[in-house]
Structures are given as C-alpha cells and as structure tokens.
Design an enzyme around this catalytic site. Structure first.
Site, PDB file in Angstrom:
ATOM      1  N   HIS A   1      56.864  44.000  41.626  1.00  0.00           N
ATOM      2  CA  HIS A   1      55.202  44.478  41.238  1.00  0.00           C
ATOM      3  C   HIS A   1      55.313  44.777  39.688  1.00  0.00           C
ATOM      4  O   HIS A   1      56.417  45.358  39.291  1.00  0.00           O
ATOM      5  CB  HIS A   1      54.997  45.452  42.052  1.00  0.00           C
ATOM      6  CG  HIS A   1      53.641  45.908  41.880  1.00  0.00           C
ATOM      7  ND1 HIS A   1      52.930  46.451  40.793  1.00  0.00           N
ATOM      8  CD2 HIS A   1      52.598  45.904  43.034  1.00  0.00           C
ATOM      9  CE1 HIS A   1      51.705  46.807  41.080  1.00  0.00           C
ATOM     10  NE2 HIS A   1      51.358  46.459  42.427  1.00  0.00           N
TER      11      HIS A   1
ATOM     12  N   ARG B   1      44.939  46.953  36.528  1.00  0.00           N
ATOM     13  CA  ARG B   1      44.721  45.767  35.559  1.00  0.00           C
ATOM     14  C   ARG B   1      43.631  45.171  35.927  1.00  0.00           C
ATOM     15  O   ARG B   1      42.896  44.520  34.913  1.00  0.00           O
ATOM     16  CB  ARG B   1      46.101  44.960  35.918  1.00  0.00           C
ATOM     17  CG  ARG B   1      47.528  45.536  35.224  1.00  0.00           C
ATOM     18  CD  ARG B   1      48.483  44.791  35.378  1.00  0.00           C
ATOM     19  NE  ARG B   1      48.954  44.534  36.663  1.00  0.00           N
ATOM     20  CZ  ARG B   1      48.823  43.759  37.549  1.00  0.00           C
ATOM     21  NH1 ARG B   1      48.796  42.322  36.886  1.00  0.00           N
ATOM     22  NH2 ARG B   1      49.397  43.446  38.817  1.00  0.00           N
TER      23      ARG B   1
END
Ligand SMILES: Cc1cc2nc3c(=O)[nH]c(=O)nc-3n(C[C@H](O)[C@H](O)[C@H](O)COP(=O)(O)OP(=O)(O)OC[C@H]3O[C@@H](n4cnc5c(N)ncnc54)[C@H](O)[C@@H]3O)c2cc1C
Ligand code: HEM
Ligand code: SF4
Ligand code: F3S
Ligand code: FES
Lengths: 116, 240, 110, 585
Positions: free
Chosen positions: D242, D264
């Site tokens: 991740h 994000r």
C-alpha cells in the site's frame, strides 16, 4: 478481579450520582428517627416539646439544616435523573447536574436564614 | 543528549496479591502506551502478558487501566498520561484477569449476546436489499452507536458493573438500543424483554462514566436512557 | 436486581413525593419561624383529613421508594442477592411504612 | 513439557481463524451440516477481534447493477491481476459477492452506507471501471466483523480462543488431514484437535517487511504449516504494498499502518524531502495511479534521497482546506493526531507498506486442497487475485470463499470420519514448537527487525536477482540465528515471547519461499516488479509459480495459466460496452 485505584470517576455525572446515593441513604437512615420523634406526640407530648426545644441549640440547627439539605439535594438530583432518562436531552446534562446541586443548596440556605 | 526514561509500574497477575513491577523504559518521540508495554515485554521482561491486534483503534483488544483510567492503549500517546515521567498500567477493570494485563473478555461478550445484541430478521440472501431512508430520526439514533468496537472501556469505567455481576453493562445495552432503532431489525419484543430482565437497563444509575471514557466518543448513557423510556412506554401499552 | 416494575415504582413514588416535599418544606419554613412546639404542630394537624391524606401519602410513598432505593444499595454495596435481597426490601419497606403510619396517626387522629 | 501432555480433543468441523473467511464458514457450516454436527472455531486472538477483515476501511466490491455487471467486475479483476488469476475462482468471487452482500445486509444485519433513495452507496477504487465498492464510511470492516461476530457468538459453536495452530497433522499415509496441533496460549498447554474437516483461514499477512499494515497476530502461520504439510503454494512472489503507510519511527507499532487510499483520491499530494511533487514523473495519473505504481514511485523517490534521516515522503492535504479535510477524513485526522501528526494542516511522513498477500495454497473453486479433509479460504488461498488484488476484492474474497468453505465442509463431513494422526509428525511438530524452550533465552526482537530490513531492502517494492539472492542469504542468517535463541520457559501461560519466536519462525520460512518465487519469475507483473526484467512478458504465455517443500528443500515450478473464460486481448463484455462507467474526475 481486583480493585485498583480508580480515578475514572472524576467527572460531574459521577459526583451527581454519589451525591444522590449518599443523600438518599442519609434520608433513609434519618427517617425512622423523624417518625419516632413525631410519634411521641401520641405517647409523650412533653418529650416531643423537649425535642423541639432542642432545635434551638445551634448544633441541632446544623443537623436540621443538613437534613433539609439532603432532602433538597436528593430531590433535585432525582428530578435531574428522571429528566435525563425520560426527556431526550443529551448535551446539557452536566449543567443540569451542577445546577441541581446549586438550587438545593440555595433552598437549604434560605431555610437556615429564615430559621435564625 | 541523554535518553530520558519513563518509570512504568505494571500490575502483575492473576494472583490476587497486589504485585506490581516497576520498569525503566526509554522514552521516544512517537510512543503509545502499547509501545511502552511492548518495549517491556520485548526487552525487559519476556514473560509480561498483554493483548493487542490492530494497533490503530479498530479491534478493541488493547484496553487497559492507565493511571486508573480505562483507555485503548494503542491510540493513547504516552505524553497524554505521564505524571512527571511515571505511569501505572493495570489490567482492565471489571473483567477476570488471565495474566498480567490480559483479561478474559468472555463475560462482556456473553452479555452482549444476552442483551439480544444480534440482528433479528426474516429476510434472506435471496431477497433484495431493503432500501433504508437514512434521513429518519430513528436511523440517526441507530447510527449514533453503530461504530462501537466492543473495546470494553465503558464496561471497565462503570461502577454499576463492578457492583452488580448481572448488569449487562453499557456496550451491550447500547447495542440493543441500536437494534431497536434499526428499521431492518424485527427483534423489538425480544430486545425489550432482554433489557428489562434482572441485569437490564433499569440497573443503570446514569453514572455516565461510560460516555465520559468511550474512546470513540459514543454515548451509551443516552442509549440506555432510551431503553428506559421505551420499556416504560411498552409497560403503559401493556396496561392499556 | 432492579427490574422494570421496581424501577417504575421508584420513579412514580419519586414523582409523587416531589410536590409533597416542596409542600412540607414550605410548611416547615413557615412553621419554624419563632420556634416549634408540640402544641403548634398538633394544632395544625390534629383532626385534619387533609393533613392525614398529605402525610399519609407521603409516608406510603417514602416507604416504597426508600425500600427500593435501599435495595439497590444493599445489592451493590453490601452484596445481598436473591431472596435475602427481597426479604431486606420488604422488611425495610414494611417497617418504614409502619413507623410512618404511626407518626402520621399520632399527629392527626390519635 | 512432554508429548504425552498433549490434550486430545475431537470435533467434526474445525475452523482456524475468525476473519471474514472463518466467521462465514462457521455460519454456513452450521446451516449446511446435518443437525448435531460439532463445529469448533479456534483462533489465535479473540473471536472477531483479530485479523485484518476488521481493519478493512475502503469497502467491499460487488456489482449491483446500475450498468455494472458481474462480467465487468470479473474483467477488472483479471486485468488488475495481469492475467494471472485463476479465472474460475475470480468468476466465482465476482458472482457470489452479489449473494454475499445480500446475506450480509439481510441475514447478518450489516448496515452499509446508503444513497438518498435508500439503495446501497457505491464508490470506485483505483483500477475499477464502475462505482462498485460498498462501504460503511471508512470503517467497513468493523461493521462486517462485529455483525458476523455477534451471530457466531450467539450460534453456540464451540469456541477455542487464543488457541494458536502450530502444525497440520496428517494421517500415516499423508493423504488426508487428521487434526491440528494447537497451543492454548492462555495456559501454554498443547491440544491436538482432530476433525473430519478443517478450514484454514489464518489470513496470510506479509508482516516480514519493515513496514506492514496487517494486525499483529498475522504472521503467515497458515502458509508455513501448509508448506510443511507438503501442500503446493502458488503466486508466492506476489506481495501487495500500500503506498501510504504512516511513518512514525522505529519504536512505535503505529508505523506502517495505513493512511487510507481516499486521501489521494480526494486530491492529496505526495511531496519529497526537497518539497516537490513527484508522482507525475512516474505516471500520468499522478497520485491517483494504482497502488503498485504509486508505491514504486515513492520507493524510487526514497532511494533518490538516500538519507537515513529522511526516510519516507510526505502526504499533504492542507491545500484542500484543513477544515474540509478534518471533516471529510475525521477518523484519519484523529488517528494521526493521536500519534502527534497534523494531517489536515501539516505534512505526514509516509512509506509504502506491505499490505496483502496474493499468494497462497492451491485450492479448487470449492476451497478443497490436495489433502483430504483440509480446506483453505480467504487470504491463505491463492489464485483469485493473480498478481494484484483490487482494493475491495479482499474482503469480498474472504467472505465469499469462507461461506463456500462452510457449505462444502458441511456437505463433505457426512462422508468423512475421524482419522488417526501420524504420531511421528505429531512428535516432530511438538518438538518444533517447544524447541526454543530448551535453549538459552535471548531477545527475539532484533532478529525480527533484521528479517524485516532484509525483506524490505532485497525482496520489497522493486527487486533484482542479485538483491533477492542476497536476501536469501540474509533470511538464512536470521533463520539460523533464531534457532540459537531460546525462550524463558518458567511460565508458559500467555507467554508472548514464545509466540514471538513462533511468529518469526513462520515468517522466516515463508520469506524464503517468497524470495525463491521472486527469483523464479523473470518478468514484472502487478505487484512483482523486477528492475532487471521490467517487461510483463507475453500475456498469452502467462504462467504462475508453484512452490512445494519436500523435506527441507523448497522447489519452485511453473504452470501455465488456463484461460478458461477469457483470453488475453479479449473481453466478455459486449462489444459496445464503454471502457469505464466511472465519471472522470
Ligand atoms: C489495514 C487494512 C485495510 C484493508 N482494507 C481493505 C479494503 O478496504 N477492502 C478489501 O477488500 N480488503 C481490504 N483489506 C484486506 C482484507 O482485510 C483481507 O483481504 C481479508 O480481510 C482477509 O480475510 P481473512 O479471513 O482471510 O483473514 P483475516 O481477517 O486476517 O483473519 C485471519 C484470522 O486467522 C487467525 N490466525 C492467524 N494465525 C493463526 C494461527 N496460527 N492459529 C489460529 N488462528 C490464526 C487470526 O488471528 C485471524 O483471526 C485490508 C487489509 C488491511 C490490513
Ligand atoms: C421528591 C423526593 C424524591 C425524589 C424526586 C427522589 C428520586 C429518586 C430517584 C429517581 C431515585 C433512583 C436513583 C437511581 O436509580 O439511581 C432515588 C433513589 C433513592 N431514593 Fe429518592 N427521591 C425522593 C425522596 C426520597 C426520600 C424522602 C428518601 C428517603 C427514604 C429517598 C431515598 C432514596 C434512596 C435510598 C435511593 C437509592 C439511591 C441509589 O440507588 O443510588 N428518596 N430517588
Ligand atoms: S461504547 Fe465505546 S467504550 Fe464502550 S465498547 Fe463501544 S467503543 Fe468501547
Ligand atoms: S457508567 Fe454505568 S451506570 Fe449507566 S450511565 Fe454508564 S452504564
Ligand atoms: S490494538 Fe486494536 S484497538 Fe488497540
């Protein structure tokens, strides 16, 4: 299970709870005495008068004040509790708890002032 | 710069004798209470027992008494609880100690189930998913308690739990209240019965420690008050 | 320990007592001015159905309320459970009621 | 402790682990198996409170109409997995997810976020061509596991909590499984549980990396046990990173934990130590590229900096308005604040972090393995994801296949009987688990750290043959050193240090396999990136690695992928289907 020093009690609602419980307990212990004194009216009015005269003494006065205080604290505490449980209020409970104690104190003081 | 050290006092169990051990633990910038406990086990006393899993406040298995206050330890920065440079750590209150800082959480979960904290419904996997209107007041109430991670912090904070073995406790009752307000749940009668039983919601004295200490900012006290109202109402309905 | 019935009884008696307590306090504040005497109390209450009803209700409510309250405390702080707890509640309730009734009788009709 | 101290216990269906797979298996086994079947659930932690399913944030992938179809979900899964998935498994995953989500809502009682019209709300993770992810805020796993846990606790199955499985014990002829050797962690006693069928759902968990997201109880025990039992494991080189794990220093368990993807997605920026945005140097989608791409971008940037004092990169949200961020990502902001970082207004240092393990035991679509009586589901099973798992397919996989395992075991158990264990294997497994108790005690943590450094540096986000060979040496070193480290045996009750030793033992064993499989795959697919072989290779010639252990040696072989449903370059979507249904941001 083991008792450790619990400091998870330092908050207004816990104080309100313990105050309510102790005042209730105090009242329950005092009540038999109160009833007994009143029952003297039937059996021995003279002694009742004797007791009532005692209320003039300031120590006894203080005790009387304490009892009225207990009753006031307990009643407002109880009303606070029922409001809290039955009226769907949420946030203002702490203020309520604090003001209950304040009001009861006020009443008791009033009583004391009148009495002297 | 010399490394600062923390004085960490840890309760050891399960013996009822109140044994405590003091450790010197090096201080670091980012350090949670769980990190301090872990340091002790990994470096100083390999026999120290405790429990954790997720390390981010999601699983609710790391709760302990920190300076007498129940907290999730993985999300409590040590600087928040230090007194000077000292801290005392003990197993969670109101649950049997397995060893040192690990408690047996079974009673907590047994009560969760006893409070009917389990979905009741007749729909199956062959039925479409019921639409739910999320703007209703009942849904807002159900949502208020849904994020409980069953960490038992509230259970440890409650004096009524300490005093009364039967008492179901704040988390289980809050779960019952959530279900009672969940439009998808059919268990109304069963839930009301369960929370009116001898260990039920009426034993709560609104002490409020549950709400004060819930690390998730949930409000079990108000949920329990809700149950008291609903059970009272249903009593009147039965009388009518 | 407390079930729905006891809980409701305690709340109902509490609500009942609230006005009674206020009334009682008012009378007391009025009465203590200038000191209390047996004659004064009896003069007010003797033979009055109203005062009998007032204090009679009070005594009954307090007996129920106090007994349930003490039951909680006996359970949580003393550790009484089961039948002992029930017996304790009935005993305190009945004796509170007996004493209260006697006092009320004493100041009204005795 | 002697082998005769092992307590023996029998049941009919034994389930290891209480993640999405284990809990669903328990419920389904109860529904399918004949009345009176004994079902036992054993877990290393507390029921429902350990494992990763609880930590699921983003959500659960399922095609529920609105243009989206099972076919589209399937195609995304195959393409995301770079044509390596077992297509029958991937298909079943996508198809059954539809049933499982209804079961979760209707029978288990989960409540997922809704649209204003009352239907389920769905969003899109990176790499998906439809708004498909069902969720409960960003705490989806808590809702799923809490509800499952309640059902299982109320179901009356036999509970063995804080029981750690340490060895699969086969029959004498090794063809079938007889039972599982466990340690009752609370007492330190051993228990052999025989069962007619056993589900292994211990959930992989690549925690042999310096930075990792899974819960502390996950240490690859299941795969290490399967390896010793001779079962074939596939795709073992495939470790998903991740991109944004919290970097809070060496001394806190917070390090490595996930800062969610949504940051994000919402426009969060990644900034290097020079204060510059860099992701657009690596991909046209910038920070919004898929996990593997962003992870590599960050890793490359970190390598450029090459300064031990400036390890990670930063995520910055402040330009979106701190108040806005605080509101939208309440949980994340609070979590960062708890460890002293200001996510809403400041910079938070992040690193790629090992997140999910795509590899696992070779199983059929009904979760059966090569060994009679043993079933595997969830993250322990390989095949459904190929070289990369889509965000949202993890929990779908564990719940779908957990349920299937429960049903399969419930039916198979009727024809099965309890089997006699091979006492030699039992003795060997017992020896193995008690080995450290006979050595001189020493610290285990330094060795764990050493392994984590080796894996991060040599077998991590970007790999080379030379590096992985160095890695093998490093692993062997830790592995050997571990055998000289003992554990204080004065009190075995809840002895975490003993379990730290056993954890590291499992991690070493599986690390070796990951590395060997990594060396064997000489191309770059999904999560596996070879700097010396950056090409993905021809999709039509795709093969997957299979690792087996015989005695002490691990061998890696390769098997061609069977394109049973769709061939590379083709699609099962109608010809006029749009490329994506997700509105461009
Ligand atoms: C932080 C995080 C976020 C995630 N977010 C998402 C997401 O948004 N969407 C998504 O689809 N997926 C997500 N995933 C992945 C997802 O969690 C996993 O794919 C899935 O939950 C695995 O389920 P499982 O049942 O196989 O294993 P787990 O849920 O991990 O359960 C494994 C169980 O086995 C037990 N166990 C382990 N070893 C032993 C042993 N030796 N003996 C006995 N028991 C043992 C464990 O204690 C645990 O109970 C996320 C993972 C993490 C870590
Ligand atoms: C108007 C007057 C009163 C009101 C409104 C009132 C209200 C209440 C309430 C709501 C409770 C429940 C507390 C809980 O469950 O935690 C309670 C408890 C109690 N009350 Fe009263 N009460 C009153 C008068 C009295 C009197 C006169 C007595 C004396 C016998 C008394 C004795 C008690 C006791 C012993 C308890 C138990 C305390 C506890 O459980 O913590 N109350 N009261
Ligand atoms: S209500 Fe709060 S304190 Fe209690 S178990 Fe749930 S999350 Fe923990
Ligand atoms: S602390 Fe306990 S008494 Fe009630 S309000 Fe909370 S449960
Ligand atoms: S370790 Fe999971 S909540 Fe702390």
């Amino acid at each position: 299970m083991r008792a450790t020093g619990v400091t998870a009690r330092a908050h207004p609602l816990w104080l309100a709870y313990i105050l309510h419980r102790l005042s209730g307990l105090g009242l329950a212990l005092f009540l038999p005495l109160h009833f007994w004194v009143l029952a003297l009216a039937m059996t021995d009015p003279a002694r009742l008068d004797g007791f009532l005269r005692l209320t003039e003494a300031s120590a006894i006065k203080l005790a009387e004040f304490g009892l009225v205080f207990l009753l006031a604290v307990h009643m407002f505490g109880g009303l606070r509790l029922m409001a809290l449980e039955w009226l769907p209020w949420t946030a203002s409970q702490k203020t309520l708890a604090a003001s209950a104690a304040a009001v009861s104190f006020l009443i008791a003081t009033l009583f004391l002032l009148k009495a002297v | 710069m010399t490394q600062e050290t923390l004085k960490v006092t840890i309760d050891r169990g399960p013996d009822t004798a109140h044994v405590q051990t003091v450790f010197d633990v090096p201080a670091y910038t980012n350090q949670t209470v769980l990190d301090v406990v872990s340091w002790v086990q990994q470096n100083a006393d390999p026999t120290l027992s405790y429990r954790y899993a997720c390390r981010v406040g999601m699983c609710g298995s790391c709760a302990m008494m920190v300076n007498g206050v129940p907290r999730w330890t993985c999300r409590t920065h040590i600087s928040k609880v230090l007194r000077g440079n000292a801290v005392t750590i003990a197993p969670l209150r109101n649950l049997p100690v397995i060893k040192d800082l690990a408690v047996d959480m079974d009673p907590f979960f047994d009560k969760w189930v006893a409070a009917e904290g389990v979905h009741h419904g007749a729909l199956t996997r062959d039925d479409p998913i019921a639409p739910v209107d999320t703007s209703t007041a009942a849904r807002a109430v159900a949502d208020a308690g849904i994020e409980c991670i069953n960490c038992s912090v509230c259970y440890a904070a409650c004096d009524t739990v300490t005093a009364n073995d039967d008492y179901l406790g704040p988390a289980a009752l809050q779960r019952a209240w959530t279900l009672l307000n969940d439009a998808k749940d059919d268990g109304r009668a069963a839930i009301l019965d369960a929370v009116s039983d001898k260990g039920g919601c009426h034993n709560c004295h609104s002490i409020g420690s549950c709400t004060t200490y819930c690390p998730n900012d949930l409000d079990p006290m108000s949920a329990i008050a809700g149950l008291k109202r609903e059970t009272a109402k249903s009593l009147f309905q039965r009388w009518r | 320990m407390l079930n729905l019935r006891l809980y409701m009884l305690q709340r109902v008696t509490a609500l009942l007592m609230a006005p009674l307590v206020l009334g009682h306090l008012a009378v007391m504040i009025y009465a203590v001015q200038g000191g209390l005497s047996a004659g004064e109390i009896l003069g007010r209450t003797q033979g009055s159905i109203l005062w009998f009803a007032f204090y009679g209700t009070f005594a009954a409510a307090v007996a129920v309320h106090g007994a349930i309250g003490l039951r909680s405390i006996a359970c949580e702080w003393v550790g009484l459970r089961g039948r002992a707890l029930d017996a304790f509640m009935w005993l305190t309730g009945l004796s509170l009621f007996a004493m209260g009734a006697r006092a009320v009788w004493a100041v009204t009709f005795a | 402790m002697r082998i005769s101290d092992i307590e023996r216990h029998d049941t009919d269906i034994l389930i290891l682990g209480t993640g999405g797979a284990g809990l669903f298996a328990a419920l389904h086994a109860q529904q399918t198996a004949p009345e009176g079947t004994r079902i036992t659930i054993a877990v290393k932690g507390l029921i429902g409170k350990c494992g990763c399913t609880r930590m699921v944030q983003g959500g659960y992938n399922v095609a529920l109409g609105g243009g989206d179809t099972v076919e589209r979900h399937f195609m995304d899964t195959i393409q995301g997995g770079k044509w390596l998935p077992n297509q029958d498994m991937a298909w079943r995953l996508c198809e059954q997810a539809v049933v499982r989500i209804r079961e979760l809502e209707n029978e288990v009682g989960c409540f997922f976020d809704r649209n204003p019209d009352g239907s389920l709300h769905q969003k899109a993770f990176a790499g998906q061509t439809a708004d498909r992810t069902v969720h409960k805020g960003d705490l989806t796993g808590i809702e799923i596991i809490n509800r499952l846990m309640e059902k299982v606790l109320a179901s009356g199955v036999e509970k063995m909590q804080e029981h750690r499985a340490v060895g699969l014990i086969p029959t004498k002829d090794r063809s079938a499984l007889a039972g599982v050797l466990m340690i009752d962690m609370r007492t330190g006693h051993f228990r052999l549980v025989r069962a007619k069928t056993v589900l292994m759902a211990t959930g992989g968990g690549p925690t042999m990396y310096k930075y990792h997201t899974p819960s502390g109880d996950k240490t690859m025990d299941g795969l290490a046990m399967a390896l010793r039992a001779g079962l074939p494991l596939r795709d073992m080189e495939m470790v998903q990173f991740h991109p944004t794990g919290l970097l809070a220093g060496d001394h806190t368990r917070m390090t490595g934990t996930v800062l969610e993807e949504g940051l994000r997605g919402a426009g969060g920026r990644l900034i290097n130590h020079a204060g510059q945005r860099f992701m657009f140097d690596y991909d046209a989608k910038g920070e919004r590229a898929t996990r593997d791409v962003v992870s590599r971008g960050i890793y490359a940037e970190m390598r450029k900096t090459n300064d031990p004092a400036q390890e990670g990169v930063f995520i910055s949200m402040a330009h979106l308005g701190p108040e806005n961020v605080r509101q939208k990502f309440k949980g994340m902001v609070k979590r960062c604040a708890d460890s002293g970082f200001d996510l809403a207004g400041g910079l938070v240092e992040v690193v790629p972090t090992a997140h999910y393990f795509m590899g696992g035991v070779v199983v059929d679509v009904d979760t059966r393995t090569a060994m009679e009586g043993l079933y595997v589901a969830g993250e322990d099973a390989g095949g459904a994801h190929g070289s990369n798992r889509l965000g949202g397919n993890g929990v779908a996989n564990s719940t779908v296949y957990g349920g299937i395992a429960g049903d399969t075991m419930g039916r198979d158990v009727v024809h099965m009987t309890l089997r006699d264990p091979d006492e030699n294997v039992l003795a060997a497994e017992f020896e193995r688990a008690t080995f450290p108790l006979t050595r001189k005690p020493d610290l285990i943590l330094p060795l764990r750290k050493q392994l984590q450094e080796v894996m991060w540096d040599e077998v991590g986000v970007m790999r080379t043959e030379a590096g992985m060979k160095r890695g093998l040496g490093g692993i062997a070193q830790v592995s050997g050193a571990l055998m000289d480290v003992g554990v204080n045996a004065s009190n075995l009750a809840f002895n975490l240090t003993w379990h730290d030793w056993l954890n590291l033992r499992s991690l070493c064993d599986v690390s070796e396999v990951i590395t060997k499989a990594g060396i064997a795959r000489e191309n770059s697919r999904g999560a596996h990136y070879r700097e010396d072989f950056p090409d993905p290779g021809a999709m039509e010639d795709s093969d997957f690695t299979v690792a087996t252990q015989d005695g002490e040696t691990v061998t890696i072989t390769r098997e061609p992928v069977q394109f049973t449903i769709v061939k590379p370059g083709e699609s099962i979507l109608p010809a006029d289907a749009p490329n994506t249904l997700v509105a461009v941001q």
